[in-house]
Design a protein around this motif. Structure first.
Motif, PDB file in Angstrom:
ATOM      1  N   PHE A 130      24.841  55.036  59.369  1.00 51.11           N
ATOM      2  CA  PHE A 130      25.269  55.054  60.763  1.00 51.11           C
ATOM      3  C   PHE A 130      25.499  53.641  61.294  1.00 51.11           C
ATOM      4  N   ALA A 131      24.769  52.655  60.752  1.00 52.66           N
ATOM      5  CA  ALA A 131      24.902  51.269  61.199  1.00 52.66           C
ATOM      6  C   ALA A 131      25.943  50.498  60.376  1.00 52.66           C
ATOM      7  N   GLN A 132      26.758  51.203  59.628  1.00 54.73           N
ATOM      8  CA  GLN A 132      27.851  50.607  58.849  1.00 54.73           C
ATOM      9  C   GLN A 132      27.373  49.533  57.877  1.00 54.73           C
ATOM     10  N   SER A 133      26.354  49.861  57.102  1.00 61.21           N
ATOM     11  CA  SER A 133      25.889  48.910  56.095  1.00 61.21           C
ATOM     12  C   SER A 133      26.943  48.678  55.011  1.00 61.21           C
ATOM     13  N   PHE A 134      27.791  49.670  54.759  1.00 56.69           N
ATOM     14  CA  PHE A 134      28.779  49.529  53.700  1.00 56.69           C
ATOM     15  C   PHE A 134      30.024  50.348  54.024  1.00 56.69           C
ATOM     16  N   SER A 135      31.124  49.970  53.375  1.00 53.00           N
ATOM     17  CA  SER A 135      32.352  50.750  53.404  1.00 53.00           C
ATOM     18  C   SER A 135      32.693  51.156  51.975  1.00 53.00           C
ATOM     19  N   THR A 136      33.684  52.022  51.828  1.00 50.54           N
ATOM     20  CA  THR A 136      34.022  52.591  50.528  1.00 50.54           C
ATOM     21  C   THR A 136      35.311  51.992  49.991  1.00 50.54           C
ATOM     22  N   LYS A 137      35.273  51.557  48.743  1.00 48.50           N
ATOM     23  CA  LYS A 137      36.438  50.947  48.111  1.00 48.50           C
ATOM     24  C   LYS A 137      37.296  52.000  47.413  1.00 48.50           C
ATOM     25  N   ASN A 138      38.541  51.637  47.134  1.00 46.59           N
ATOM     26  CA  ASN A 138      39.470  52.500  46.386  1.00 46.59           C
ATOM     27  C   ASN A 138      39.610  53.875  47.037  1.00 46.59           C
ATOM     28  N   ALA A 139      39.694  53.909  48.364  1.00 44.54           N
ATOM     29  CA  ALA A 139      39.609  55.175  49.086  1.00 44.54           C
ATOM     30  C   ALA A 139      40.957  55.630  49.643  1.00 44.54           C
ATOM     31  N   VAL A 140      41.172  56.938  49.557  1.00 43.29           N
ATOM     32  CA  VAL A 140      42.276  57.608  50.230  1.00 43.29           C
ATOM     33  C   VAL A 140      41.664  58.437  51.359  1.00 43.29           C
ATOM     34  N   LYS A 141      42.174  58.272  52.569  1.00 47.16           N
ATOM     35  CA  LYS A 141      41.539  58.887  53.726  1.00 47.16           C
ATOM     36  C   LYS A 141      42.578  59.559  54.612  1.00 47.16           C
ATOM     37  N   TYR A 142      42.210  60.740  55.097  1.00 47.83           N
ATOM     38  CA  TYR A 142      43.051  61.452  56.056  1.00 47.83           C
ATOM     39  C   TYR A 142      42.274  61.638  57.355  1.00 47.83           C
ATOM     40  N   TYR A 148      38.326  60.251  49.972  1.00 43.56           N
ATOM     41  CA  TYR A 148      37.945  60.252  48.560  1.00 43.56           C
ATOM     42  C   TYR A 148      38.059  58.835  48.025  1.00 43.56           C
ATOM     43  N   GLY A 149      36.957  58.330  47.455  1.00 41.75           N
ATOM     44  CA  GLY A 149      36.928  57.002  46.859  1.00 41.75           C
ATOM     45  C   GLY A 149      36.944  57.110  45.343  1.00 41.75           C
ATOM     46  N   PHE A 150      37.968  56.567  44.701  1.00 39.62           N
ATOM     47  CA  PHE A 150      38.136  56.688  43.256  1.00 39.62           C
ATOM     48  C   PHE A 150      37.148  55.789  42.501  1.00 39.62           C
ATOM     49  N   SER A 151      36.765  56.250  41.301  1.00 37.51           N
ATOM     50  CA  SER A 151      35.884  55.449  40.457  1.00 37.51           C
ATOM     51  C   SER A 151      36.628  54.277  39.838  1.00 37.51           C
ATOM     52  N   ASN A 152      37.961  54.430  39.659  1.00 35.81           N
ATOM     53  CA  ASN A 152      38.798  53.393  39.034  1.00 35.81           C
ATOM     54  C   ASN A 152      38.310  53.021  37.647  1.00 35.81           C
ATOM     55  N   GLU A 153      37.763  53.999  36.930  1.00 33.01           N
ATOM     56  CA  GLU A 153      37.293  53.774  35.564  1.00 33.01           C
ATOM     57  C   GLU A 153      38.038  54.703  34.623  1.00 33.01           C
ATOM     58  N   ALA A 154      38.560  54.156  33.542  1.00 38.02           N
ATOM     59  CA  ALA A 154      39.356  54.945  32.603  1.00 38.02           C
ATOM     60  C   ALA A 154      38.519  56.010  31.903  1.00 38.02           C
ATOM     61  N   ASN A 207      32.376  58.898  37.749  1.00 36.11           N
ATOM     62  CA  ASN A 207      31.396  57.818  37.817  1.00 36.11           C
ATOM     63  C   ASN A 207      31.733  56.856  38.957  1.00 36.11           C
ATOM     64  N   SER A 208      30.763  56.573  39.821  1.00 32.55           N
ATOM     65  CA  SER A 208      30.922  55.623  40.917  1.00 32.55           C
ATOM     66  C   SER A 208      32.039  56.031  41.873  1.00 32.55           C
ATOM     67  N   ARG A 209      32.190  57.329  42.120  1.00 38.25           N
ATOM     68  CA  ARG A 209      33.150  57.809  43.105  1.00 38.25           C
ATOM     69  C   ARG A 209      32.415  58.203  44.386  1.00 38.25           C
ATOM     70  N   ALA A 210      33.177  58.474  45.437  1.00 38.80           N
ATOM     71  CA  ALA A 210      32.602  58.894  46.712  1.00 38.80           C
ATOM     72  C   ALA A 210      33.561  59.845  47.401  1.00 38.80           C
ATOM     73  N   TRP A 211      33.026  60.756  48.185  1.00 35.93           N
ATOM     74  CA  TRP A 211      33.898  61.588  49.017  1.00 35.93           C
ATOM     75  C   TRP A 211      33.135  62.037  50.251  1.00 35.93           C
ATOM     76  N   SER A 212      33.874  62.301  51.315  1.00 36.82           N
ATOM     77  CA  SER A 212      33.240  62.666  52.585  1.00 36.82           C
ATOM     78  C   SER A 212      34.201  63.509  53.408  1.00 36.82           C
ATOM     79  N   ALA A 213      33.633  64.178  54.416  1.00 37.69           N
ATOM     80  CA  ALA A 213      34.424  64.974  55.354  1.00 37.69           C
ATOM     81  C   ALA A 213      33.676  65.002  56.676  1.00 37.69           C
ATOM     82  N   GLY A 214      34.426  65.159  57.755  1.00 37.89           N
ATOM     83  CA  GLY A 214      33.790  65.193  59.068  1.00 37.89           C
ATOM     84  C   GLY A 214      34.701  65.802  60.113  1.00 37.89           C
TER      85      GLY A 214
END
Length: 387
Positions: free
Chosen positions: A147-159, A173-179, A184-191
């Motif tokens: 909630f305090a914005q400690s981090f943001s998400t890299k390699n992300a596509v957002k709508y 959706y944050g891509f892992s960017n790993e072949a 691995n190391s991905r992220a996703w969220s909705a709100g």
């Protein structure tokens, strides 16, 4: 005839310029003050604070009108330490946001790059630590829900949807960017959120695989700015607030499920004895604000954080935190204000294992190094300017 052609050409150029209007805006927030803590890493602390209340950052955002209600948009935003001018946490470049995309008046925006998750966008503003109040010291323990914005998400596509009569929704959706590891190391969220006059309600969900610096891998969606490194991290919650005249009252609940911990910290200091454990937290926050005058406001919140730790081999643990925040803010202008805030946190139970024995839980006010006891008191007075 020649004058007529020249005039027509000028008018045509003007029309094309008006049709393809573009703008670039420089913006930011500067927050500096004096911070006191009775126990931060075992010692009392008097320090010049940078971003005790609001994060320090500057950015550029722009838009180009493509016609038909469609725009090309971009944002480049960098967090920094106001005390020494260095980048936030030693990171480089645009470490908060860096994205480009398209925005439609009718359908919403699609953006690509480094961005904040949907839970932070929709639910966090209803919290004392979110952008609605802007008090980082009120962040829930270890800022476990971001909630305090400690981090943001890299390699992300957002709508992010358009505003439909007060209702908005989105996903990321944050891509892992790993072949060799799509998950691995991905992220996703909705709100989603709904604003109807004095009533605001919101909900959000966030999942992180290999969050923080887990395994030393930061090629994917993970960010080194996180206070938490874990194999799997899920956060979700709901909240609402209601405004009546000069008063506002709200409630936010969030749940964080953190499995396979690698590190857990606050203020740059990690707790001992937590590697490999699972930590589940429920944050129950009541907050409010009252504007005595248009310039003078009083804010406050109480958060009870109820935790459960498993995987210790010595039985489950139940760490708990009680956090009380009181503050006042006086606006010198639309952009500049002065503030005074105090925080008290009491911890109980145990959190972690060392030498086969449970480790007593300690207080850890957000942005400060953990106390060596179960109590921590902090206060700050400062100046904030937004441009």
């Amino acid at each position: 005839m020649k004058k007529t052609l020249i005039l027509a050409g000028v008018l045509g150029a003007f029309a094309m310029s008006a049709h393809a209007q573009s703008s670039v805006t420089l913006y930011g927030s500067l927050d500096a003050g004096i911070v006191y803590a009775n126990n931060a890493g075992g010692h009392s602390l008097w320090a010049q604070g940078s971003g005790a209340m609001s994060n320090n950052y500057f950015g550029l955002k722009g838009a180009e009108d493509l016609g038909g209600g469609l725009k090309a948009i971009f944002t480049l935003e960098s967090g920094f330490n106001l005390n020494n001018g260095g980048y936030k946490n030693g990171d480089n470049g645009f470490n908060r946001q860096a994205f480009v995309g398209l925005q439609s008046d009718q359908y919403g925006a699609l953006t690509l790059g480094r961005q904040y998750d949907s839970m932070n966008q929709y639910l966090a503003p209803l919290s004392e630590a979110g952008l609605g109040f802007g008090n980082n010291l009120a962040g829930h323990p270890f800022d476990n829900d971001n909630f305090a914005q400690s981090f943001s998400t890299k390699n992300a596509v957002k709508y992010s949807s358009a505003n439909y009569a007060g209702f908005q929704f989105g996903g990321m959706y944050g891509f892992s960017n790993e072949a060799d590891g799509f998950a691995n190391s991905r992220a996703w969220s909705a709100g989603a959120s709904y604003n109807n006059g004095p009533l605001n309600v919101a909900a959000g969900y966030l999942q992180l695989n290999n969050s923080g610096n887990y395994g030393g891998n930061l090629n994917g969606a993970a960010s080194a700015d996180q206070n938490i490194s874990a194999r799997l991290q899920r956060s979700f919650g709901v909240g609402a607030n209601y405004t009546y005249g000069p008063a506002q009252v709200g409630f936010v609940w969030s749940h964080s499920q953190i499995d396979g911990l690698q590190s857990l910290g606050s203020g740059g200091m990690n707790l001992a004895g937590i590697s490999g454990l699972n930590l589940h937290l429920d944050n129950y926050e009541i907050n409010g604000a009252y504007h005595l005058t248009p310039a003078l406001a009083f804010v406050g919140s109480y958060t009870f954080t109820d935790g459960t730790v498993t995987g210790t081999g010595t039985g489950d643990q139940s760490p708990k935190w009680h956090t009380v925040v009181l503050g006042t803010d006086y606006s010198l202008s639309k952009r500049t204000d002065v503030y005074l805030a105090g925080v008290y946190q009491h911890a109980s139970g145990s959190l972690g294992v060392q030498n086969g024995a449970a480790v007593a839980n300690v207080a850890a006010i957000n942005t400060l190094s953990p106390s060596t006891t179960n109590n921590q008191v902090a206060a700050t007075i400062g100046l904030r300017h937004r441009f």
